[in-house]
Design a protein around this motif. Structure first.
Motif: not given
Length: 204
Positions: A58-63, A77-78, A83-87, A129-133
């Motif tokens: 966790m860093f500056d309110n980001y995962i 970074t998210g 969701n940590e697993i998705i990142l 920002g949207i995950i494509l693949e």
């Protein structure tokens, strides 16, 4: 539920300097703000051992999820509620796709020489920002198809064919066939480029 979103994807070297970065958020409105974030994230993670598997912080309110190989440091970074697993899945997809595109030679020198492929790789993974693949094989395959685009000069296409082919003699034979079609000068240039790549790979 909102779709998962990525704030940024970073590829830094072992000194924290940029190799390839993409930001998908206005959280860092200036280049100075982006560079400050990169430096801070690198400083926070550089002494960790994220080489066998990805780590999360966790860093500056980001995962931030990250993984290292040789002198390449990969980060995704998210937001703090992401969701940590998705990142981690996005990170692994990027990490593995770069490995495929660099043909297993994952270091700064090779990454800089193939920077165009890495940037295309980022475009295939996330858009706005949207995950494509996240499947590395699909990502690398799309990047290769872009780099072999029909609109590219023939010399570039043949050079890429020779460079990326695991069967160099076969690729050279294909180039020879094209030579008979009246493309001698183009093929000569392509072979010279391929020979340079091959020599460099043998010297490693």
């Amino acid at each position: 539920e909102l779709c998962p979103t990525i704030k940024n994807i970073l590829l830094l070297d072992s000194e924290g300097k940029r190799i390839a970065v993409k930001y998908y958020s206005d959280d860092w409105p200036t280049n100075a703000a982006k560079e400050a974030f990169e430096k801070a994230v690198f400083t926070k993670t550089q002494k960790t051992n994220a080489r066998t598997e990805a780590e999360i912080t966790m860093f500056d309110n980001y995962i931030v999820v990250y993984k290292f190989v040789q002198d390449l440091h990969f980060f995704v970074t998210g937001g703090e509620n992401e969701n940590e697993i998705i990142l981690a899945t996005v990170l692994q997809g990027f990490f593995d796709a770069v490995g495929l595109l660099l043909r297993g030679t994952e270091d700064k020198k090779e990454a800089l020489e193939n920077l165009d492929l890495i940037l295309l790789c980022l475009d295939e993974i996330v858009d706005g920002g949207i995950i494509l693949e996240t499947d590395a094989n699909v990502i690398a395959g799309k990047v290769d198809s872009h780099s072999m685009d029909a609109g590219a000069p023939l010399s570039e296409q043949v050079s890429l064919l020779l460079f990326h082919s695991s069967d160099y003699p076969l690729a050279k034979s294909i180039a020879t066939i094209l030579t008979y079609l009246g493309l001698q000068q183009t093929i000569t240039q392509a072979l010279a480029t391929a020979r340079e790549h091959l020599t460099r790979s043998l010297l490693k």
